[in-house]
Design a protein around this motif. Structure first.
Motif, PDB file in Angstrom:
ATOM      1  N   ASP A 309       0.836  -1.194   0.000  1.00  0.00           N
ATOM      2  CA  ASP A 309       0.000   0.000   0.000  1.00  0.00           C
ATOM      3  C   ASP A 309       0.872   1.246   0.000  1.00  0.00           C
ATOM      4  O   ASP A 309       1.688   1.439   0.911  1.00  0.00           O
ATOM      5  N   LEU A 310       0.698   2.107  -1.009  1.00  0.00           N
ATOM      6  CA  LEU A 310       1.392   3.388  -1.078  1.00  0.00           C
ATOM      7  C   LEU A 310       0.380   4.505  -0.898  1.00  0.00           C
ATOM      8  O   LEU A 310      -0.718   4.455  -1.467  1.00  0.00           O
ATOM      9  N   SER A 311       0.745   5.519  -0.114  1.00  0.00           N
ATOM     10  CA  SER A 311      -0.154   6.655   0.086  1.00  0.00           C
ATOM     11  C   SER A 311       0.669   7.928   0.203  1.00  0.00           C
ATOM     12  O   SER A 311       1.903   7.892   0.320  1.00  0.00           O
ATOM     13  N   ALA A 312      -0.022   9.059   0.195  1.00  0.00           N
ATOM     14  CA  ALA A 312       0.674  10.337   0.333  1.00  0.00           C
ATOM     15  C   ALA A 312       1.037  10.618   1.782  1.00  0.00           C
ATOM     16  O   ALA A 312       2.183  10.952   2.101  1.00  0.00           O
ATOM     17  N   TYR A 313       0.055  10.463   2.683  1.00  0.00           N
ATOM     18  CA  TYR A 313       0.248  10.879   4.068  1.00  0.00           C
ATOM     19  C   TYR A 313       0.106   9.750   5.075  1.00  0.00           C
ATOM     20  O   TYR A 313       0.028   9.995   6.276  1.00  0.00           O
ATOM     21  N   LEU A 353      10.771  12.173  -3.366  1.00  0.00           N
ATOM     22  CA  LEU A 353       9.867  11.454  -2.469  1.00  0.00           C
ATOM     23  C   LEU A 353       9.155  10.346  -3.225  1.00  0.00           C
ATOM     24  O   LEU A 353       8.988   9.229  -2.718  1.00  0.00           O
ATOM     25  N   ASP A 354       8.718  10.641  -4.442  1.00  0.00           N
ATOM     26  CA  ASP A 354       8.089   9.623  -5.285  1.00  0.00           C
ATOM     27  C   ASP A 354       9.044   8.465  -5.553  1.00  0.00           C
ATOM     28  O   ASP A 354       8.702   7.298  -5.347  1.00  0.00           O
ATOM     29  N   HIS A 355      10.218   8.783  -6.039  1.00  0.00           N
ATOM     30  CA  HIS A 355      11.147   7.729  -6.455  1.00  0.00           C
ATOM     31  C   HIS A 355      11.645   6.915  -5.267  1.00  0.00           C
ATOM     32  O   HIS A 355      11.693   5.677  -5.318  1.00  0.00           O
ATOM     33  N   ALA A 356      12.036   7.593  -4.190  1.00  0.00           N
ATOM     34  CA  ALA A 356      12.502   6.850  -3.019  1.00  0.00           C
ATOM     35  C   ALA A 356      11.399   5.954  -2.474  1.00  0.00           C
ATOM     36  O   ALA A 356      11.646   4.784  -2.142  1.00  0.00           O
ATOM     37  N   VAL A 383       4.003   2.082   2.850  1.00  0.00           N
ATOM     38  CA  VAL A 383       4.936   3.195   2.691  1.00  0.00           C
ATOM     39  C   VAL A 383       4.136   4.442   2.352  1.00  0.00           C
ATOM     40  O   VAL A 383       3.011   4.357   1.856  1.00  0.00           O
ATOM     41  N   SER A 384       4.710   5.611   2.611  1.00  0.00           N
ATOM     42  CA  SER A 384       4.032   6.860   2.261  1.00  0.00           C
ATOM     43  C   SER A 384       5.050   7.926   1.916  1.00  0.00           C
ATOM     44  O   SER A 384       6.200   7.907   2.394  1.00  0.00           O
ATOM     45  N   LEU A 385       4.649   8.866   1.095  1.00  0.00           N
ATOM     46  CA  LEU A 385       5.531   9.963   0.710  1.00  0.00           C
ATOM     47  C   LEU A 385       5.912  10.804   1.927  1.00  0.00           C
ATOM     48  O   LEU A 385       7.059  11.247   2.052  1.00  0.00           O
TER      49      LEU A 385
END
Length: 455
Positions: A309-313, A353-356, A383-385
């Motif tokens: 799961d990837l998210s912004a916050y 932040l996107d790439h890492a 993970v999240s930005l």
């Protein structure tokens, strides 16, 4: 990179492995800083995130060692800037996306999707088709917080420029800080099952479902594809896309379209999940759960699955469901403020932040596959930005001479490939496992080109 910094990268990668319960093969770090000019250690973040993913791939394939070159990793963070179709770089930013001065500071609007642009215009009381000057005037008469709030309430994407201290005082920052950089938890039972790849292609045959958009998620799944995974991207005709980014991040993948709002589309996805090893998604927290595809449901369909799961916050806190992109997270967490010395926003020299986060997500997926090969079980990676931004902040600050520069040499890291879109120029996949480089076996497909089926 000096010997001290090499040791820092190697130590950070070892610590990442320990935090997710995986002993990684030795990682050799080469190259020199500075590569990307910034007050932040962007080069270190690139080397660590790429290095961790590469080391995890080496471990899965039985490799004895991995290598990451700092310049290669940093240039990989710039890949969308060097991607070309027949010698032409696709447009990246929409006309209204950008930073706007307000009564008391700055705010950033993200308008790359048409519905986000329309939401921002409506929130600011502007008609459809209003230009940048009109948006600038509308923002100039409001506070940055007011613009952020009204645009977000309308369903758009906006971020007030905060200082590092301002972000530290924010409740969402506290929620983010309680989360690990790469969260890995067991969510159910499942058989002990090893991927079955080989040293040069450790993910050979591993089936990955990719339900992501806009850099971080697509980078994660493209990385898995470079190490041999069979990646099927699941999009939909009604979902907006940034065309150039879709093509540039789709090397080595197939693409199908499913409308998950329909019974037929949901049933087709369940059939795909039943044959998948990894499920990667970047919908806002709770969105797929509402459609019956939360981690627990996925583990019920496919015991032993790895859900990423990837998210912004992040998944917790008052902003857990808030829309966000790299440039917005840089604004709210103090990065843009510090980069500009407080006078105005200055972003990082890459969508770091996107790439890492993308490489860390790939690392997490491979760490989960490693744990599954020993312990069995179904696993969830988070993970999240914003959490990646907090980690970047923790790496300290670069020396003054690292803040300015012309940028890295790139030409020797580029390759070309024919595709249905034309002749593609792209940045090669970074890193190596026992001397073997990851690579993509096919060009990007057309959106929805393939049936929703495994091959």
């Amino acid at each position: 990179m000096c010997e001290e910094r090499e040791e820092v990268v190697e130590d950070l990668v070892r610590r990442l492995g320990a935090e997710v319960g995986v002993e990684l093969p030795p990682l050799r770090v080469t190259g020199a800083e500075p590569v990307l000019p910034s007050v932040f250690h962007v080069d270190t973040a690139a080397a660590v995130s790429v290095g961790a993913a590469t080391a995890a791939a080496a471990g899965l394939g039985g490799g004895v060692g991995a290598e990451v070159d700092v310049r290669e990793a940093a240039v990989a963070f710039l890949d969308e800037r060097h991607f070309m179709i027949d010698g032409v770089r696709p447009a990246g930013w929409a006309a209204l996306s950008g930073d706007y001065r307000t009564v008391d500071g700055w705010v950033r609007l993200h308008c790359n999707f048409d519905h986000h642009r329309d939401a921002a215009l409506a929130a600011l009381g502007l008609p459809t088709g209003a230009d940048g000057e009109a948006v600038a005037r509308a923002c100039a008469g409001r506070t940055a917080f007011e613009v952020e709030e009204v645009v977000t309430a309308e369903g758009g994407c906006a971020a007030m420029m905060r200082s590092r201290a301002g972000w530290r005082a924010h409740p969402q920052r506290a929620a983010v800080a309680r989360s690990p950089l790469v969260g890995l938890t067991r969510i159910g039972d499942g058989p002990v099952r090893a991927p079955g790849g080989r040293r040069d292609r450790p993910l050979d045959g591993v089936r990955v479902l990719d339900l992501t958009r806009v850099i971080a998620g697509p980078v994660a799944t493209r990385t898995l594809a470079a190490h041999g995974a069979r990646v099927l991207r699941v999009g939909a005709g009604h979902l907006p896309e940034v065309p150039g980014l879709v093509v540039g991040t789709a090397f080595g993948k197939r693409s199908c379209h499913l409308d998950l709002r329909t019974a037929r589309g949901a049933a087709a996805l369940r059939d795909l999940v039943a044959g998948a090893e990894v499920f990667v998604q970047s919908y806002r927290p709770g969105a797929l759960e509402a459609l019956g595809f939360g981690p627990e449901e996925l583990a019920g369909i496919r015991p032993g699955i790895v859900c990423v799961d990837l998210s912004a916050y992040g998944a917790h806190g008052p902003w857990a469901g808030r829309r966000g992109f790299d440039s917005l997270v840089q604004m709210v967490c103090g990065i843009a403020h510090e980069g500009g010395g407080g006078a105005g926003p200055r972003p990082l020299p890459a969508q770091a932040l996107d790439h890492a986060t993308g490489y860390l997500a790939a690392f997490g997926a491979m760490a989960a596959l490693t744990r599954r090969s020993r312990e069995g079980g179904s696993w969830r990676v988070e993970v999240s930005l914003a959490r990646t931004a907090l980690w970047l902040d923790s790496l300290g600050r670069a020396e003054a001479e690292n803040v300015t520069g012309k940028g890295p040499r790139v030409a020797d890291l580029l390759s070309e490939m024919d595709s249905p879109f034309g002749r593609l120029t792209y940045v090669r996949a970074p890193g190596s496992v026992d001397g073997a480089r990851p690579y993509w076996t096919s060009p990007p497909p057309g959106q929805g080109e393939h049936p929703p089926a495994w091959w």
